[in-house]
Design an enzyme around this catalytic site. Structure first.
Site, short mmCIF file in Angstrom:
data_model
loop_
_atom_site.label_atom_id
_atom_site.label_comp_id
_atom_site.label_asym_id
_atom_site.label_seq_id
_atom_site.Cartn_x
_atom_site.Cartn_y
_atom_site.Cartn_z
N GLU A 71 0.81 -1.18 -0.07
CA GLU A 71 -0.17 0.13 0.03
C GLU A 71 0.67 1.27 -0.04
O GLU A 71 0.73 2.17 -0.83
CB GLU A 71 -1.09 -0.23 1.39
CG GLU A 71 -1.72 1.12 1.59
CD GLU A 71 -1.70 1.81 2.79
OE1 GLU A 71 -0.98 2.64 3.13
OE2 GLU A 71 -2.32 0.99 3.92
N HIS A 72 1.75 1.30 0.95
CA HIS A 72 2.95 2.59 0.98
C HIS A 72 3.52 2.77 -0.44
O HIS A 72 3.45 3.75 -0.83
CB HIS A 72 3.98 2.07 2.02
CG HIS A 72 3.57 2.76 3.26
ND1 HIS A 72 4.37 3.74 3.99
CD2 HIS A 72 2.64 2.22 4.08
CE1 HIS A 72 3.69 3.87 5.14
NE2 HIS A 72 2.45 3.19 5.36
N GLU A 143 6.54 3.77 11.69
CA GLU A 143 4.96 3.47 12.03
C GLU A 143 4.85 2.46 12.99
O GLU A 143 3.92 2.66 13.77
CB GLU A 143 4.41 3.23 10.67
CG GLU A 143 2.89 3.19 10.63
CD GLU A 143 2.15 2.90 9.54
OE1 GLU A 143 2.90 2.86 8.28
OE2 GLU A 143 0.81 2.88 9.33
#
Lengths: 433, 427
Positions: A71-72, A143
């Protein structure tokens, strides 16, 4: 012509069309809204870690956190950062990964068709290099550290670890710093090719748009691109017993107020479609009757100082897993657990209060209508429902039809202490009053 | 964009703002009570809305109030307290389904209005004060709320930076008040302050939805009967801009895995000022968005952080940078952040980037207008700052900002305090 579905009482019309390559496109026009919100979602989440890659025979197992990592990385292409393109067009873009889905989205009040084109094109254009994959490991590492310092996240995942023996839902969506170190650009391409086929995806647009125009635009866009013939995706999950892995876990962190999550693991969680919708709504109503702010239990727990406003409950279910979680901050985790157990037991032992059921039903209908103010809610929830063969717009009628018998059966089956677990976060030296 | 119609009338000493619209499936009521932030009242004000929503004369328990809300098709009532510059604002918000969408013609909005008036004006009392059981329960909850800020490290770092930076200003006070002061609150003392608040606070009441203006005005004037006549409170808008003489650096240690780096700047600009638009542009280019200097340089180029952003408080004129980093990267992150401010001062941004930032800011404003709560938030800025800026003026204001304005703003901004929360390892 797109298919038109009217929801008269709600004063909404939904347009639907499936593209030749299998992609489902939905459009919900909202007059008077400035904003248009679009999501492009693949049915691929953190739990899909064992599968047969597209065009291959043999199943593989991929590192934890790869769906989120992918996704990133989708936001980067040859020209650089796709965020830039959106903001040049006045839009804000984002993405998120859940256990079962990865969604890309934008919202904007201007240049909607340009933004829609950008959204579809970037999600359908993977571009990874070894170098950019390495760089991302630093960002995602931070994160992961951020979530590691978050006691609410830790207590929630602690409860999941307690519940599941084998199912990957117990693994943190972002993975761990060691697991993401094994991610390579080739593995990202393998996952991408398998799960980002249009036939595994849904595009949802809600806002001030002309539905026919949106459908035509998407059609023209898709016709320019070539995709392999769709194949059924083979996903593998190890067998998961109904019993929990662990009845209790205590995580020590430097918090001032302990946190406690109690959870019931769903039995045989393979429901889909209307059956799942009914189950979810029934459990939601039951939870509200037991622990909602208007229940006598809530008042009692609050008056005794066992809970504060952080107290909440939720039921979540997808194909393969499901659970109820109840909890929040508490100065007395042990006392809270004892009390909650007692309350659940006595709730099950007594017949349901018809009047209270009606009130809870009304409340659910009202809050559902309220959530239709939110384009985000509509797009995200509709997609989730669609992936589970349910229809978001069946919520009101299903709520209206839920019978006392169904509620009673579900209460007895779901709130079963043989599938119950507790996770606490508290400081090392904590002594309960 | 459809024009937002806001009709303001004075009813019983309140500013009543009626915004008729059929855009939503709900009607929204927001009641805001504003008073200066002060050490003497901040803790009491943090408790009062919670006490009020826990029992009225007619529905003497939290449970009974919640039951009434459920009956109203799950109407919601929430309360909170906020800082708006040097003001402490108590908020009551209600959302109620527009009865048009139901097979039931109960006048829900009218019922909601009545319940809100009751919660504000007819609390459960006992002798000379609020009911002591309720007050004790809410004192306990407030303490827990104060402590929970410490457990949320991102928020904690933010609060600590504000405390350190504004030690001598009301803005340095925590919005929830002071943990020690909670013990000193009594049921009668709180009630006494509540009566004062009803007379002296500036009250703004927003009603957004599919309502008939005339009817709603009548209902408000019938339902909201204050015990003492209210004068429309004089609104104060003075703002003291402190000059920064030297940079402060504060280190704190806790058992955390990730360092929290928060940096506070003085912008000497608030919502009331004409160069507020330039501040919005500055923030957007500096750290407000994913195309901003901080995101690109701290996150994308150096992989130092997952988040690196800046936000400003519109009524205090403070801008804060926040980021989560490895402890060892402190020096590097600080120097990159300072470099980005220098770049802003030098005007190293393109016309394209300015246009991009304007587009995103205008988009953000328009999106906020789409949600009833967001709309009220935007409209309330005018009351807090004593300005009268319509949404369309705001959009035009953003458009009018030039590159020189942004450089001017960058040079007006001063770094005041650096706060770093780090781990205990290696000690």
């Amino acid at each position: 012509m797109a298919q038109k579905i009217n929801f008269e009482q709600l004063n909404e019309t939904l347009y639907h069309e499936q593209m030749e390559n299998g992609l489902h496109v939905y459009v919900l026009p909202k007059k008077d809204f400035n904003k248009t919100y679009a999501t492009f979602t693949t049915k691929y989440g953190s739990i899909d870690n064992q599968f047969t890659p597209l065009g291959k025979e043999e199943a593989i197992k991929v590192p934890d956190g790869i769906a989120h990592f992918l996704e990133h990385k989708m936001f980067e292409d040859e020209q650089g950062d796709v965020f830039q393109e959106f903001s040049k067009q006045g839009a804000s873009a984002n993405a998120f990964t859940t256990f079962t889905r990865t969604a890309y989205l934008f919202s904007s009040t201007d240049n909607v068709s340009e933004n829609l084109e950008t959204l579809i094109d970037f999600v359908q254009h993977p571009y990874f290099t070894e170098e950019s994959v390495e760089k991302e490991k630093g960002i995602i590492g931070q994160e992961i550290n951020m979530y590691d310092d978050n006691p609410d996240w830790r207590v929630f995942f602690g409860a999941l670890e307690n519940m599941y023996q084998n199912h990957p839902v117990k693994i943190d969506i972002a993975g761990t710093i060691p697991s993401i170190s094994d991610i390579t650009k080739d593995l990202l391409y393998t996952c991408y090719e398998t799960f980002y086929h249009p036939s595994n995806m849904v595009l949802f647009v809600v806002g001030s748009v002309d539905p026919e125009q949106v459908v035509e635009q998407v059609k023209a866009n898709q016709q320019q691109k070539e995709f392999k013939a769709p194949e059924e995706i083979e996903r593998f999950f190890d067998d998961e017993p109904n019993e929990v892995a662990k009845e209790k876990q205590v995580i020590h962190m430097s918090v001032q107020t302990p946190k406690c999550v109690m959870a019931f693991k769903e039995v045989d969680p393979t429901r889909q479609g209307q059956e799942l919708l009914e189950r979810e709504l029934a459990i939601n109503i039951l939870l509200d009757l037991m622990f909602g702010q208007s229940s006598k239990n809530y008042q009692e727990l609050y008056d005794e100082g066992l809970i504060d406003e952080s107290f909440s409950f939720d039921y979540s279910a997808e194909y393969g897993f499901g659970f109820t979680s109840i909890g929040g901050d508490t100065k007395k985790p042990e006392a809270l657990q004892a009390k909650v157990k007692e309350m659940v037991e006595s709730f099950k032992a007594e017949p349901l209060d018809q009047e209270a059921v009606e009130r809870a039903r009304k409340k659910k209908i009202g809050s559902f209508l309220k959530s239709l103010n939110s384009p985000e809610f509509i797009a995200n929830q509709f997609t989730r429902y669609q992936f589970n063969d349910m229809n978001l717009f069946d919520v009101v009628s299903t709520l209206e039809q839920l019978s006392i018998e169904t509620l009673t059966d579900v209460a007895n089956e779901h709130f079963d202490f043989s599938r119950f677990t507790v996770c606490e976060v508290k400081p090392e030296s904590f002594v309960e009053e | 964009m459809k024009e937002v119609q806001e009709h303001i009338v004075t009813i019983n000493g309140m500013n009543v703002h009626i915004v008729p619209t059929d855009k939503y499936k709900t009607n929204t009521l927001v009641l805001l009570l504003k008073a200066p932030l002060s050490k003497d009242t901040v803790t009491k004000r943090a408790i009062i809305p919670h006490v009020l929503q826990s029992g009225t004369e007619k529905s003497p328990s939290r449970q009974q109030i919640r039951n009434r809300l459920d009956e109203m098709y799950g109407a919601t009532l929430t309360v909170d307290v906020n800082k708006k510059g040097e003001h402490h604002v108590i908020a009551f918000r209600m959302d109620v389904t527009n009865e048009k969408f139901l097979n039931d013609s109960t006048p829900l909005t009218e019922q909601a209005l009545a319940l809100l008036a009751e919660v504000l004006l007819n609390p459960k009392v006992e002798g000379e004060g609020f009911e002591s059981k309720i007050v004790e329960g809410e004192k306990r909850s407030l303490k827990q709320r104060i402590q929970s800020v410490v457990d949320d490290k991102m928020r904690y770092a933010n609060v600590r930076l504000t405390e350190e930076m504004c030690k001598e200003e009301p803005f340095g006070l925590s919005v929830y008040g002071d943990e020690q002061a909670v013990d000193g609150v009594t049921a009668s003392g709180l009630y006494e302050y509540y009566q004062q608040l009803l007379t002296e606070d500036a009250i703004d009441f927003y009603i957004v939805g599919d309502v008939d203006e005339k009817e709603i005005k009548d209902k408000v004037s019938q339902q909201f009967n204050f015990p003492k006549p209210r004068e429309l409170a004089a609104q104060q808008h003075q703002m003291n801009h402190r000059d920064v003489k030297e940079e402060h650096v504060v280190f704190e240690k806790q058992d955390v895995k990730q360092g929290k780096l928060n940096i506070g700047f003085r912008t000497h600009t608030t919502f009331a000022d004409q160069d507020y638009y330039a501040l919005q542009l500055f923030n957007g280019l500096f750290g407000g968005f994913s195309h901003s200097k901080l995101f690109i340089n701290v996150r994308e180029k150096e992989s130092l952080a997952y988040y690196a952003a800046s936000r400003y408080e519109s009524h205090k004129g403070i801008l804060m940078v926040m980021s989560g980093i490895e402890f060892a990267n402190y020096e590097k992150a600080v120097s990159i952040i300072k470099e980005q401010l220098d770049e802003m001062r030098k005007g190293s941004f393109t016309d394209g980037e300015i246009a991009q930032t304007k587009a995103v800011i205008k988009n953000q404003i328009l999106e906020t207008v789409d949600m009833p709560k967001g709309l009220v938030e935007l409209l309330y800025h005018n009351e807090v700052s004593g300005t009268k800026r319509e949404i369309k003026d705001w959009l035009a204001g953003i458009d009018s900002v030039t590159s020189e304005d942004i450089v001017g703003m960058a040079n007006k901004i001063q770094l005041d305090t650096i706060y770093f929360l780090k781990g205990q390892e290696g000690e």
